[in-house]
Enzyme design. Sequence first.
Site, PDB file in Angstrom:
ATOM      1  CD  GLN A   1      40.942  -5.422  43.526  1.00 16.23           C
ATOM      2  OE1 GLN A   1      41.562  -5.250  42.264  1.00 16.23           O
ATOM      3  NE2 GLN A   1      39.545  -5.166  43.265  1.00 16.23           N
TER       4      GLN A   1
ATOM      5  CG  HIS B   1      43.464 -11.016  42.875  1.00 16.61           C
ATOM      6  ND1 HIS B   1      43.348  -9.647  43.039  1.00 16.61           N
ATOM      7  CD2 HIS B   1      42.284 -11.181  42.133  1.00 16.61           C
ATOM      8  CE1 HIS B   1      42.207  -9.173  42.541  1.00 16.61           C
ATOM      9  NE2 HIS B   1      41.612  -9.949  41.809  1.00 16.61           N
TER      10      HIS B   1
ATOM     11  CB  SER C   1      38.403  -9.482  41.502  1.00 21.80           C
ATOM     12  OG  SER C   1      39.576  -9.217  40.581  1.00 21.80           O
ATOM     13  CG  LEU C   2      35.587  -6.483  36.825  1.00 21.39           C
ATOM     14  CD1 LEU C   2      36.023  -5.136  36.249  1.00 21.39           C
ATOM     15  CD2 LEU C   2      35.037  -7.704  35.830  1.00 21.39           C
TER      16      LEU C   2
ATOM     17  NE  ARG D   1      41.882  -4.683  38.680  1.00 22.19           N
ATOM     18  CZ  ARG D   1      41.097  -5.876  38.740  1.00 22.19           C
ATOM     19  NH1 ARG D   1      40.582  -6.389  37.586  1.00 22.19           N
ATOM     20  NH2 ARG D   1      40.975  -6.649  39.823  1.00 22.19           N
TER      21      ARG D   1
ATOM     22  CD  GLN E   1      38.800 -11.107  34.048  1.00 24.09           C
ATOM     23  OE1 GLN E   1      39.444 -10.331  34.453  1.00 24.09           O
ATOM     24  NE2 GLN E   1      39.206 -12.276  33.467  1.00 24.09           N
TER      25      GLN E   1
END
Length: 311
Positions: free
Chosen positions: A249, A200, A91-92, A116, A11
């Site tokens: 994660q 996170h 991440s994503l 998500r 992101q």
Amino acid sequence: MGKLAFVFPGQGAQTVGMGKDFYDKYDLAKKRFEEADEALGYSIKKMCFEGSEEDLKLTANTQPAILVVSVIAAELLKEEGIVPEIAGGHSLGEYSALVAAGVLDFKDAVLLVHKRGQFMQEAVPVGEGAMAAIIGLDDEVIVDACKKASEDGVVQAVNFNCPGQTVIAGTTKGVESAVEILKNAGAKKAVILPVSAPFHSTLMAPAAKKIAAELEKVEIRDAAFPIAANFTGKLETSGAEIKANLISQADNPVKWIDCVKTMTDFGADTFVECGPGKTLCGFNRRIDKQIKSLNVENIESFEKTVAALKQ
């Protein structure tokens, strides 16, 4: 000759207009945008090409939008015979990497990251959580400052991006308190980021539970090539292990420095960032100056990267 790695952004890389030149030129891109719209039940294509910045910034939209453009970039390279031997995503971006490795079906991944985004936003109401980027301090100093600031609210280091750049997240009060401590400790910069949730951090535990339930509904296959996992920083190929790591994660730190080192230890010396922006190219240079970084975010960068790799 060294191995080729594909890496996928998270992101913050989104921009209005991303993916449009791919869509206008390639049938593959048209097909992927249409499939994404079908999976979501609304037009992510319209949002990417002409949407407002505000709509695109909403995490439930940002996540599928970046994934679609990232997957298209990787698949266009594959059509040119350029296939990675290893991959990772920030991440994503880990979900984009898993599509590239054949672990997740594209449509399943689009819907998963949309949900998500929703779950992450629902876990902490807007305004109650925050993230901040800390520039110019060692990780140990940052971790210690977060421990001290925890008296004012939950806060922890959540993105170990590259030497000298770490992101912290938690409650708004906790993050603000840590930022003050870190400024006094000599941080070159300690800035609150324009994000809508403390990604996170441990505050994402409710989102992790909901993601686990969604992952039960989709097929998760073994990977065609190894993926560096955000949660462990190590390589994974088994579907079961990948699933467990994806759940963890959500509410654990992204170990991006470890991921890049794991990929270079595997023998990767050329990294192609597939998707909008060049954030990971920047991180890679600061992690290991020997890495050759290329990117594919539009037709111009695609053609340049193909030419460089086919030399």
